[in-house]
Motif scaffolding. Structure first.
Motif, PDB file in Angstrom:
ATOM      1  N   LYS A  42     -17.605  48.440  10.608  1.00 26.15           N
ATOM      2  CA  LYS A  42     -18.433  49.423   9.922  1.00 26.15           C
ATOM      3  C   LYS A  42     -18.196  50.814  10.519  1.00 26.15           C
ATOM      4  CE  LYS A  42     -22.695  48.104   9.246  1.00 26.15           C
ATOM      5  NZ  LYS A  42     -24.117  47.801   9.447  1.00 26.15           N
ATOM      6  N   SER A  43     -18.195  51.819   9.702  1.00 24.33           N
ATOM      7  CA  SER A  43     -18.023  53.194  10.172  1.00 24.33           C
ATOM      8  C   SER A  43     -19.143  53.548  11.143  1.00 24.33           C
ATOM      9  CB  SER A  43     -18.062  54.153   8.978  1.00 24.33           C
ATOM     10  OG  SER A  43     -17.921  55.475   9.409  1.00 24.33           O
ATOM     11  N   GLY A  69      -7.148  49.057  17.043  1.00 27.07           N
ATOM     12  CA  GLY A  69      -6.635  48.241  15.952  1.00 27.07           C
ATOM     13  C   GLY A  69      -7.715  47.643  15.069  1.00 27.07           C
ATOM     14  N   PRO A  78     -17.128  43.679   9.399  1.00 23.10           N
ATOM     15  CA  PRO A  78     -17.692  44.909   8.838  1.00 23.10           C
ATOM     16  C   PRO A  78     -19.215  44.933   8.755  1.00 23.10           C
ATOM     17  CG  PRO A  78     -16.758  43.585   7.082  1.00 23.10           C
ATOM     18  CD  PRO A  78     -16.449  42.879   8.378  1.00 23.10           C
ATOM     19  N   TYR A  99     -10.644  49.029  14.541  1.00 22.40           N
ATOM     20  CA  TYR A  99     -11.481  50.092  13.978  1.00 22.40           C
ATOM     21  C   TYR A  99     -11.556  50.055  12.448  1.00 22.40           C
ATOM     22  CZ  TYR A  99     -13.772  54.602  13.590  1.00 22.40           C
ATOM     23  OH  TYR A  99     -14.676  55.591  13.292  1.00 22.40           O
ATOM     24  N   PRO A 100     -10.437  49.844  11.737  1.00 17.22           N
ATOM     25  CA  PRO A 100     -10.518  49.813  10.258  1.00 17.22           C
ATOM     26  C   PRO A 100     -11.286  48.608   9.704  1.00 17.22           C
ATOM     27  CG  PRO A 100      -8.245  50.160  10.987  1.00 17.22           C
ATOM     28  CD  PRO A 100      -9.039  49.827  12.201  1.00 17.22           C
ATOM     29  N   ARG A 101     -11.487  47.583  10.525  1.00 21.74           N
ATOM     30  CA  ARG A 101     -12.161  46.367  10.037  1.00 21.74           C
ATOM     31  C   ARG A 101     -13.671  46.393  10.254  1.00 21.74           C
ATOM     32  NH1 ARG A 101      -8.387  41.179  11.395  1.00 21.74           N
ATOM     33  NH2 ARG A 101      -9.580  40.334   9.671  1.00 21.74           N
TER      34      ARG A 101
END
Length: 159
Positions: free
Chosen positions: A157-158, A151, A125, A153-155
């Protein structure tokens, strides 16, 4: 930035890097250590390679070493995942710097997670750009690059 053990091989490396225009100001010389040596054995037919490492007593760069770096000189800093707890401290310093710097002076942070070591995954992140090896992606259950990107993507940084 990196660590080198003193000696004629390190002198050769520093001279060669300097000759190629690479700034070695932030290289840390570690006394009482051996310079690591790697030998790459390549299979011309299959394209496979084996890397043999020797002399693993050279310490990694620490957050204390990184405190000496003048962040105003950099636009992008990349970390190859190694000593993640120390690297998180270094990245935190850059994030703090970025939080007060004008947009055009902010430093891009990238991280590379090549080894299948759980402690390195805490770097996910913190990168504006994250590089992940095929081995890491497979160990996390992804069968192709597209699945890994989706997969992971949620881990990360935006953005």
């Amino acid at each position: 930035m990196g660590s080198l053990a003193p000696g004629h091989i390190a002198d050769f490396i520093l001279e060669d890097l300097t000759r190629c225009g690479i700034d070695v100001t932030n290289v840390i010389t570690q006394t009482g250590c051996s310079l690591p040596t790697s030998i790459v054995i390549s299979n011309i037919i299959s394209g496979c390679r084996t890397i043999l490492h020797m002399n693993r007593n050279l310490p990694d760069v620490t957050a204390q070493d990184f405190e000496k770096v003048d962040l105003t000189r950099y636009k992008w800093i990349h970390w190859e995942g190694r000593n993640a707890n120390e690297q998180l401290k270094m990245i935190s310093r850059v994030e703090k710097y970025n939080s007060t710097a004008p947009k055009e002076q902010r430093i891009t942070i990238s991280v590379e997670i090549e080894k299948e070591r759980e402690e390195l995954y805490q770097l996910f992140p913190h990168g504006d750009l994250v590089f992940v090896s095929k081995d890491v992606a497979k160990s996390l259950g992804f069968s192709c690059a597209k699945d890994a990107v989706i997969g992971l993507y949620p881990r990360v940084k935006s953005g």
